[in-house]
Design an enzyme around this catalytic site. Structure first.
Site, PDB file in Angstrom:
ATOM      1  N   GLU A  47       0.869  -1.192   0.000  1.00 31.75           N
ATOM      2  CA  GLU A  47       0.000   0.000   0.000  1.00 31.75           C
ATOM      3  C   GLU A  47       0.904   1.240   0.000  1.00 31.75           C
ATOM      4  O   GLU A  47       2.009   1.197   0.572  1.00 31.75           O
ATOM      5  CB  GLU A  47      -0.838  -0.026   1.292  1.00 31.75           C
ATOM      6  CG  GLU A  47      -1.625   1.229   1.598  1.00 31.75           C
ATOM      7  CD  GLU A  47      -2.146   1.247   3.050  1.00 31.75           C
ATOM      8  OE1 GLU A  47      -1.420   0.789   3.954  1.00 31.75           O
ATOM      9  OE2 GLU A  47      -3.287   1.716   3.241  1.00 31.75           O
ATOM     10  N   ASN A 110      -7.036   6.409  -1.164  1.00 31.12           N
ATOM     11  CA  ASN A 110      -5.951   5.444  -0.941  1.00 31.12           C
ATOM     12  C   ASN A 110      -6.254   4.316  -1.918  1.00 31.12           C
ATOM     13  O   ASN A 110      -7.244   3.593  -1.731  1.00 31.12           O
ATOM     14  CB  ASN A 110      -5.984   4.958   0.514  1.00 31.12           C
ATOM     15  CG  ASN A 110      -4.778   4.111   0.867  1.00 31.12           C
ATOM     16  OD1 ASN A 110      -4.126   3.551  -0.023  1.00 31.12           O
ATOM     17  ND2 ASN A 110      -4.473   4.017   2.150  1.00 31.12           N
ATOM     18  N   LYS A 127      -9.622   2.239  -1.449  1.00 28.75           N
ATOM     19  CA  LYS A 127      -9.743   1.638  -0.100  1.00 28.75           C
ATOM     20  C   LYS A 127     -11.075   1.998   0.573  1.00 28.75           C
ATOM     21  O   LYS A 127     -11.405   3.177   0.743  1.00 28.75           O
ATOM     22  CB  LYS A 127      -8.581   2.116   0.759  1.00 28.75           C
ATOM     23  CG  LYS A 127      -8.470   1.459   2.135  1.00 28.75           C
ATOM     24  CD  LYS A 127      -7.178   1.910   2.790  1.00 28.75           C
ATOM     25  CE  LYS A 127      -6.968   1.270   4.160  1.00 28.75           C
ATOM     26  NZ  LYS A 127      -5.670   1.715   4.749  1.00 28.75           N
ATOM     27  N   GLU A 146      -5.562   8.625   8.300  1.00 24.46           N
ATOM     28  CA  GLU A 146      -6.157   8.221   7.022  1.00 24.46           C
ATOM     29  C   GLU A 146      -7.548   8.811   6.845  1.00 24.46           C
ATOM     30  O   GLU A 146      -7.938   9.138   5.723  1.00 24.46           O
ATOM     31  CB  GLU A 146      -6.196   6.689   6.904  1.00 24.46           C
ATOM     32  CG  GLU A 146      -4.814   6.079   6.750  1.00 24.46           C
ATOM     33  CD  GLU A 146      -4.878   4.653   6.254  1.00 24.46           C
ATOM     34  OE1 GLU A 146      -4.323   3.775   6.940  1.00 24.46           O
ATOM     35  OE2 GLU A 146      -5.458   4.407   5.195  1.00 24.46           O
ATOM     36  N   CYS A 172      -4.819  -2.916   3.022  1.00 25.95           N
ATOM     37  CA  CYS A 172      -4.485  -2.818   4.430  1.00 25.95           C
ATOM     38  C   CYS A 172      -5.621  -3.104   5.415  1.00 25.95           C
ATOM     39  O   CYS A 172      -5.986  -4.248   5.611  1.00 25.95           O
ATOM     40  CB  CYS A 172      -3.850  -1.461   4.716  1.00 25.95           C
ATOM     41  SG  CYS A 172      -2.817  -1.554   6.175  1.00 25.95           S
ATOM     42  N   ASN A 197       0.528  -1.075   5.389  1.00 23.56           N
ATOM     43  CA  ASN A 197       1.470  -0.344   6.251  1.00 23.56           C
ATOM     44  C   ASN A 197       0.881  -0.452   7.651  1.00 23.56           C
ATOM     45  O   ASN A 197      -0.102   0.241   7.940  1.00 23.56           O
ATOM     46  CB  ASN A 197       1.544   1.145   5.874  1.00 23.56           C
ATOM     47  CG  ASN A 197       2.255   1.421   4.567  1.00 23.56           C
ATOM     48  OD1 ASN A 197       3.342   1.980   4.538  1.00 23.56           O
ATOM     49  ND2 ASN A 197       1.642   1.046   3.452  1.00 23.56           N
TER      50      ASN A 197
HETATM   51  N1  ING Z   1      -2.933   0.350   8.775  1.00 16.89           N
HETATM   52  C1  ING Z   1      -3.302  -0.419   9.858  1.00 16.89           C
HETATM   53  C2  ING Z   1      -4.005  -1.729   9.516  1.00 16.89           C
HETATM   54  O1  ING Z   1      -5.215  -1.867   9.499  1.00 16.89           O
HETATM   55  C3  ING Z   1      -3.992  -0.527  12.127  1.00 16.89           C
HETATM   56  C4  ING Z   1      -4.076   0.329  10.885  1.00 16.89           C
HETATM   57  C5  ING Z   1      -2.759  -0.745  12.708  1.00 16.89           C
HETATM   58  C6  ING Z   1      -5.123  -1.116  12.621  1.00 16.89           C
HETATM   59  C7  ING Z   1      -2.659  -1.570  13.865  1.00 16.89           C
HETATM   60  C8  ING Z   1      -5.059  -1.917  13.778  1.00 16.89           C
HETATM   61  C9  ING Z   1      -3.830  -2.165  14.379  1.00 16.89           C
HETATM   62  O2  ING Z   1      -3.257  -2.667   9.305  1.00 16.89           O
HETATM   63  C10 ING Z   1      -3.590   0.713   7.641  1.00 16.89           C
HETATM   64  N2  ING Z   1      -2.885   1.457   6.780  1.00 16.89           N
HETATM   65  O3  ING Z   1      -4.750   0.401   7.426  1.00 16.89           O
END
Ligand code: ING
Length: 304
Positions: A47, A110, A127, A146, A172, A197
């Site tokens: 991503e 995104n 997304k 985001e 993601c 990410n």
């Molecule tokens: N990043 C993360 C994901 O869903 C996140 C946001 C991080 C959610 C850690 C929960 C725990 O993997 C993105 N870019 O969506």
């Protein structure tokens, strides 16, 4: 009969804020050449693969935010990716920030594209599930804005005939939602690809930090098995601008088994020959939707 597709998951290590798109593209082109040497037909990148993960910062100035977006794709700095696709006859999935003019408005998504071995864009996905928050939250060691910088995807979940099968895309956070996999499987998707990410530290619930790797694979393995689908998840990994991002990119089979996984936190290509017809073991038996699924009692699932 088996339709074999040699897939490459091209994990990227950190992309620093000072790194140019050309430098990131050069790294990805190198991975495509590695992929060619291993007979790969489709490469999946992460991503937002052209820049650092900028939603970790709060920006007042929209011009600074827009600098992380692509106004055109291919553009001058990304053209080498499309040239490599055509030269090597290798398709690719690429996640990036899309700045679009639609209905007379400037829109920010995104986004990911699917490009075939002739360098043609065959599909685009925006997304759907945006995590994080929309306002500056200074209590956090880093932001996850985001919801501020992107609009929710307005094109739903698509499926595209390519690479000898039915392909689907996600991004993601989408991988954490069972609906994502089911929406694709109901369209006949046999292989779903997605980049991520994922910061290891999750400020709202730090006691879950040590579970990030478990949750990452749990979601994708469950989604793969419950929908009889190949799932390719590809990380932007490593310590990027001081933020530790999860690696563990992987290629998961329709049985839910991890067939290949990255073992570094850097640029790393992992490959697996995916037999698209292995989806049938699941879809014609345990998860035969027409035989076993009961949509007439699931109505709550789509209610707001
Ligand atoms: N990043 C993360 C994901 O869903 C996140 C946001 C991080 C959610 C850690 C929960 C725990 O993997 C993105 N870019 O969506």
């Amino acid at each position: 009969m088996s339709r074999k597709l040699m897939v490459g998951a091209a994990q990227l290590g950190p992309i620093e804020r000072t790194e140019s798109r050309s430098q990131a593209v050069a790294r990805m082109v190198d991975l495509m050449h590695q992929a060619k040497a291993r007979g790969v037909q489709l490469v999946v990148f992460p991503e937002l693969a052209l820049t650092t993960f900028f939603p970790r910062w709060y920006f007042e100035d929209q011009a600074e935010v827009d600098a992380f977006f692509e106004r055109e794709l291919p553009g001058p700095e990304t053209q080498p990716l499309f040239d490599a696709a055509r030269e090597l006859d290798i398709g690719f999935y690429l996640g990036y920030g899309e700045l679009a003019q639609e209905d007379g408005k400037t829109r920010h998504f995104n986004t990911s594209i699917l490009v075939d071995g002739s360098g043609r864009i065959v599909g685009k996905y925006r997304k759907v599930h945006l995590p994080g928050h929309a306002e500056h939250e200074p209590w956090r060691p880093f932001q996850h804005l985001e919801k501020r910088y992107f609009e929710p995807g307005n094109q739903g979940f698509g499926a595209w005939q390519a690479f000898g099968g039915t392909m689907g895309m996600a991004l993601c956070n989408d991988r954490r939602w069972p609906e994502t996999y089911r929406m694709l499987a109901l369209q006949g998707v046999e292989l779903m690809m997605l980049g991520y990410n994922t910061p290891i530290h999750y400020p709202p619930v730090p006691e879950h930090d040590h579970l990030q790797g478990f949750h990452n694979h749990l979601c994708m393995q469950a989604g793969a098995y419950q929908n009889g689908m190949w799932v390719v998840g590809v990380a932007k990994a490593g310590k990027e601008e001081g933020c530790d991002l999860l690696g563990q990119s992987c290629i998961i089979g329709p049985t839910g088994e991890i067939m290949a996984m990255a073992s570094t936190m850097e640029d790393e290509l992992i490959t697996y020959e995916c037999d698209l017809d292995r989806t049938r073991e699941i879809r014609e038996n345990i998860f035969n939707f027409s035989l076993h699924r009961r949509p007439e009692v699931y109505d709550l699932i789509t209610k707001a």
